[in-house]
Enzyme design. Structure first.
Site, PDB file in Angstrom:
ATOM      1  N   ARG A 158      45.777  48.571  31.475  1.00  0.00           N
ATOM      2  CA  ARG A 158      45.042  49.730  30.958  1.00  0.00           C
ATOM      3  C   ARG A 158      43.563  49.522  31.209  1.00  0.00           C
ATOM      4  NH1 ARG A 158      47.990  48.210  26.585  1.00  0.00           N
ATOM      5  NH2 ARG A 158      46.104  47.598  25.491  1.00  0.00           N
TER       6      ARG A 158
ATOM      7  N   ARG B  51      36.851  56.793  28.240  1.00  0.00           N
ATOM      8  CA  ARG B  51      36.517  57.571  27.041  1.00  0.00           C
ATOM      9  C   ARG B  51      35.768  58.838  27.440  1.00  0.00           C
ATOM     10  NH1 ARG B  51      33.935  52.618  23.557  1.00  0.00           N
ATOM     11  NH2 ARG B  51      35.836  51.386  23.284  1.00  0.00           N
TER      12      ARG B  51
ATOM     13  N   ARG C 282      40.570  29.079  35.524  1.00  0.00           N
ATOM     14  CA  ARG C 282      39.249  29.433  36.027  1.00  0.00           C
ATOM     15  C   ARG C 282      38.245  28.836  35.051  1.00  0.00           C
ATOM     16  NH1 ARG C 282      38.232  30.868  40.950  1.00  0.00           N
ATOM     17  NH2 ARG C 282      36.563  32.329  40.354  1.00  0.00           N
TER      18      ARG C 282
ATOM     19  N   ARG D 291      27.470  37.815  35.510  1.00  0.00           N
ATOM     20  CA  ARG D 291      26.678  38.516  34.503  1.00  0.00           C
ATOM     21  C   ARG D 291      25.501  37.659  34.064  1.00  0.00           C
ATOM     22  NH1 ARG D 291      30.565  38.671  29.072  1.00  0.00           N
ATOM     23  NH2 ARG D 291      30.796  36.418  28.807  1.00  0.00           N
TER      24      ARG D 291
ATOM     25  N   GLU E 229      26.020  33.522  34.689  1.00  0.00           N
ATOM     26  CA  GLU E 229      27.370  32.969  34.654  1.00  0.00           C
ATOM     27  C   GLU E 229      28.015  33.055  36.036  1.00  0.00           C
ATOM     28  OE1 GLU E 229      29.826  34.533  31.576  1.00  0.00           O
ATOM     29  OE2 GLU E 229      28.342  34.182  29.998  1.00  0.00           O
TER      30      GLU E 229
ATOM     31  N   TYR F  63      45.314  33.264  26.766  1.00  0.00           N
ATOM     32  CA  TYR F  63      43.967  33.725  26.447  1.00  0.00           C
ATOM     33  C   TYR F  63      43.966  34.366  25.066  1.00  0.00           C
ATOM     34  CZ  TYR F  63      39.511  36.006  26.400  1.00  0.00           C
ATOM     35  OH  TYR F  63      38.246  36.381  26.029  1.00  0.00           O
TER      36      TYR F  63
ATOM     37  N   ASP G  23      41.251  36.101  21.963  1.00  0.00           N
ATOM     38  CA  ASP G  23      39.966  36.398  21.358  1.00  0.00           C
ATOM     39  C   ASP G  23      39.847  35.579  20.077  1.00  0.00           C
ATOM     40  OD1 ASP G  23      38.906  38.217  23.199  1.00  0.00           O
ATOM     41  OD2 ASP G  23      40.078  39.869  22.363  1.00  0.00           O
TER      42      ASP G  23
END
Length: 374
Positions: free
Chosen positions: A177, A181, A254, A285, A310, A358, A360
């Site tokens: 996804r 918006r 990575r 970034r 980075e 992974y 959060d």
């Protein structure tokens, strides 16, 4: 087993280990937390430079819709109102993220949701017309979701730098996804709560580990038998394959390297996070750390600023592993290690490295709090 001095030996002082240690101590358990780094906090560790809390291992923004988790972390340290609103720089032109009406105005000059939707739909249909069935790779998946303009300017270069391989060689599921918006809203997350600990993440870690014995600069594997003899149970947050001596082969990751600079200006880029989506720019970034905690004109109260560029690269032994590579080969190897982990009665495996998944931050806290203390 009465000779064991600790109830829990916690290997790793990152968010999972620190949260578990806090909960265990609240339950009256005696814990020892060890970490091979010279500081506590794992990847959320901050270093103060020129009065600025620098996220040494990359930007960390706490966000969740779980009210209990939000209340828990705020019971340790109050969080501020930081809202993640990154900007993308493509060939010197700036676009708001995530993809929203601001982005579409910047890209096409459209002012209404209907205008934007028509362009996206047209480009999606053009992409789908050239595909034979379901999208087979990340490029096809992205084109089928948002069309060519957004893909080529804001997704392709950034993603290929991040993963070190062409989008045509990356699996489609990486971007099942993409947020689109049809409102003017630059808030990256949809969660009910988000912010940064006031005073930096060290405040959170110090609060979680208050009253708990900790030792840094300690490598669990160099004296494994000694450390295993210290406690009834082990909470392991390191690399899953290393724990089992790479029996099924090494897992791949990575990693990220950082080029940090202190600049003699109060405000370098006007935002905490600016992504560079052009493949010709070597870094992914730039983070300007003061914007995580100083808002509006308060950024000028600190005369200097600290930025970090980075660079995403392939992991090699000796580097810090960051992101699991969830391709077929690594997932199959990880499953073999997970099956072995389930057979370890006195070891709890938790966190990004120990589960090869992974996470959060909020789900890490939630998981650590949900585990039974025995």
């Amino acid at each position: 087993m009465a000779d064991k001095y600790y109830d829990y030996l916690i290997v790793g002082s990152g968010l999972f280990g620190a949260t578990f240690a806090y909960k265990a101590r609240q339950a009256g358990k005696r814990c020892l937390v060890i970490d091979k780094r010279t500081h506590l906090g794992g990847n959320i560790y901050c270093e103060e430079v020129e009065g600025i809390n620098v996220h040494k291992y990359g930007a960390h923004i706490f966000h969740t819709s779980n009210k209990a988790v939000w209340q828990f972390v705020n019971s340790i340290v109050a969080f501020n109102r930081y809202t993640n609103s990154p900007v993308a720089n493509y060939q010197g032109k700036l676009y708001n993220l995530p993809f929203n009406m601001n982005t579409f105005y910047q890209m096409w000059g459209v002012c209404t949701p209907d205008e934007a939707q028509r362009i996206i739909d047209q480009q999606r249909h053009e992409a789908l017309a050239h595909m034979d069935g379901e999208p087979q790779n990340l490029e096809e998946q992205a084109l089928s979701l948002v069309g060519r303009d957004i893909y080529e300017r804001l997704i392709k270069g950034y993603t290929e730098k991040q993963w070190g391989r062409p989008c045509t060689e990356l699996p489609a599921f990486i971007i099942k996804r993409l947020p689109v918006r049809m409102v003017f809203d630059n808030n990256y997350f949809n969660d009910d709560y988000q912010g940064i600990p006031i005073g930096g993440y060290n405040k959170l870690i110090d609060g979680l580990l208050e009253g708990i014995e900790t030792r840094t600069g300690v490598d669990f594997f160099k004296e494994r038998s000694y450390w295993e003899a210290q406690a009834h149970q082990i909470v392991f947050t390191g690399q899953l394959d290393e724990f089992f001596d790479y029996r099924f082969g090494a897992l791949e990751y990575r990693t990220v390297s950082f080029e940090q600079q202190t600049l003699h200006t109060a405000n370098y880029q006007g935002n905490a996070v600016v992504n560079y989506t052009d493949a010709s720019v070597p870094y992914t970034r730039i983070i300007e750390h003061k914007h995580f905690e100083l808002f509006g004109d308060r950024v000028y109260s600190v005369p200097k600023t600290v930025i970090s560029r980075e660079y995403s690269t392939e992991w090699k032994p000796g580097m810090e592993p960051y992101y699991p590579i969830n391709d077929a080969r690594n997932n199959a190897v990880a499953e073999q290690y997970r099956a072995m982990a389930q057979q370890c009665e006195n070891v709890i495996f938790g966190g990004r490295l120990a589960e090869y998944r992974y996470y959060d931050m909020a789900p890490i806290v939630e998981k650590a709090l949900s585990l039974p203390i025995s």
